[in-house]
Design a protein around this motif. Structure first.
Motif, short mmCIF file in Angstrom:
data_model
loop_
_atom_site.label_atom_id
_atom_site.label_comp_id
_atom_site.label_asym_id
_atom_site.label_seq_id
_atom_site.Cartn_x
_atom_site.Cartn_y
_atom_site.Cartn_z
N THR A 27 0.84 -1.20 0.00
CA THR A 27 0.00 0.00 0.00
C THR A 27 0.88 1.25 0.00
O THR A 27 2.09 1.17 0.18
N GLU B 39 -2.30 -0.48 -5.11
CA GLU B 39 -2.90 -0.64 -3.80
C GLU B 39 -4.28 -1.29 -3.91
O GLU B 39 -4.58 -2.26 -3.20
N LEU B 40 -5.10 -0.80 -4.82
CA LEU B 40 -6.43 -1.39 -5.00
C LEU B 40 -6.34 -2.83 -5.51
O LEU B 40 -7.10 -3.70 -5.08
N ASN C 189 -3.93 -4.92 -4.88
CA ASN C 189 -3.50 -5.77 -3.76
C ASN C 189 -4.64 -6.03 -2.78
O ASN C 189 -4.76 -7.14 -2.25
N ILE C 190 -5.48 -5.03 -2.56
CA ILE C 190 -6.64 -5.24 -1.69
C ILE C 190 -7.61 -6.23 -2.34
O ILE C 190 -8.10 -7.16 -1.69
N HIS C 191 -7.83 -6.07 -3.62
CA HIS C 191 -8.70 -7.01 -4.35
C HIS C 191 -8.09 -8.41 -4.38
O HIS C 191 -8.81 -9.42 -4.33
N MET D 94 -6.71 -9.98 -2.13
CA MET D 94 -7.02 -10.73 -0.91
C MET D 94 -8.18 -11.70 -1.15
O MET D 94 -8.17 -12.81 -0.64
N GLU E 174 -2.87 -11.03 4.62
CA GLU E 174 -2.99 -9.89 5.53
C GLU E 174 -1.98 -8.84 5.09
O GLU E 174 -0.79 -9.14 4.98
N ILE E 175 -2.46 -7.64 4.79
CA ILE E 175 -1.59 -6.54 4.40
C ILE E 175 -1.32 -5.70 5.64
O ILE E 175 -2.25 -5.23 6.28
N ILE F 83 -4.90 -4.74 7.03
CA ILE F 83 -6.04 -5.03 6.15
C ILE F 83 -6.12 -6.53 5.95
O ILE F 83 -5.13 -7.18 5.64
N CYS G 199 -15.14 -6.82 3.98
CA CYS G 199 -13.75 -6.39 3.85
C CYS G 199 -13.52 -5.44 5.01
O CYS G 199 -14.23 -4.44 5.15
N PHE H 161 -11.18 -3.00 7.32
CA PHE H 161 -9.99 -2.18 7.41
C PHE H 161 -9.89 -1.73 8.85
O PHE H 161 -10.73 -1.00 9.34
#
Length: 185
Positions: A121, A128-129, A131-133, A135, A146-147, A154, A165, A167
């Motif tokens: 991130t 970043e988006l 990497n979140i997706h 997951m 886990e970020i 996250i 999701c 945060f």
């Protein structure tokens, strides 16, 4: 040591042997990263492109260095690899996956069920988006991702088969929700 303490220690050991570390190429707060890995023993470390520089600074020897090495030069990676031998997974820049996505796939192939990810991130918003997706895709294939970074942790939470999701701000746990919301104003 009583039986409960011994069971907790064994659970912690099992968890860490099932957990790998992925150091992605995004901006990484070095002080946070050093503290994060200080008391953790990862059986497998994956450095993703510029994440190799973070590993070098933290004294972590990766088991695998992957990516197209457009940020961290390939020649520098090969130079470091001569000192400490590790596997490489070099890709062409023309691909459909991000370097972190390929690292997650490597973690799955290596048999891990959990991955702690640093450097995912704080840089490019599209990364970043992504990497979140990622997951969710990781979870669907059996990897809890886990970020972690200085201000947030996250992860995906799925109680009772409903997706959320989540945060979580570290400050919420340190100050309490009311004080956190007031400070964030």
């Amino acid at each position: 040591m009583d039986r409960g303490e011994e069971d907790n220690m064994n659970a912690d050991r099992r968890e860490m042997t099932d957990t790998c570390l992925i150091v992605s190429g995004g901006p990484t707060d070095r002080k946070f990263a050093a503290e994060f890995v200080k008391n953790r023993k990862y059986p497998y470390v994956i450095a993703v492109d510029a994440g190799l520089a973070v590993c070098e600074e933290l004294g972590l020897v990766p088991d695998l260095a992957g990516g197209e090495f457009d940020t961290f030069e390939l020649s520098r990676m090969e130079e470091l690899r001569k000192k400490e031998v590790w596997a490489t997974d070099v890709h062409k820049p023309e691909k459909d996956e991000t370097d972190t996505d390929l690292a997650v796939r490597s973690a799955l192939r290596a048999g891990f069920h959990t991955a702690h990810v640093l450097g995912a991130t704080g840089g490019r918003l599209d990364h970043e988006l992504s990497n979140i997706h990622l997951m969710r895709a990781a979870k669907d294939t059996g990897l809890f991702m886990e970020i972690d970074y200085a201000k947030n942790r996250i992860f995906l939470l799925t109680p009772d088969n409903e997706e959320y999701c989540v945060f979580l701000k570290r400050a919420i746990f340190e100050k309490g929700l009311y004080d956190f919301m007031r400070d964030e104003g």
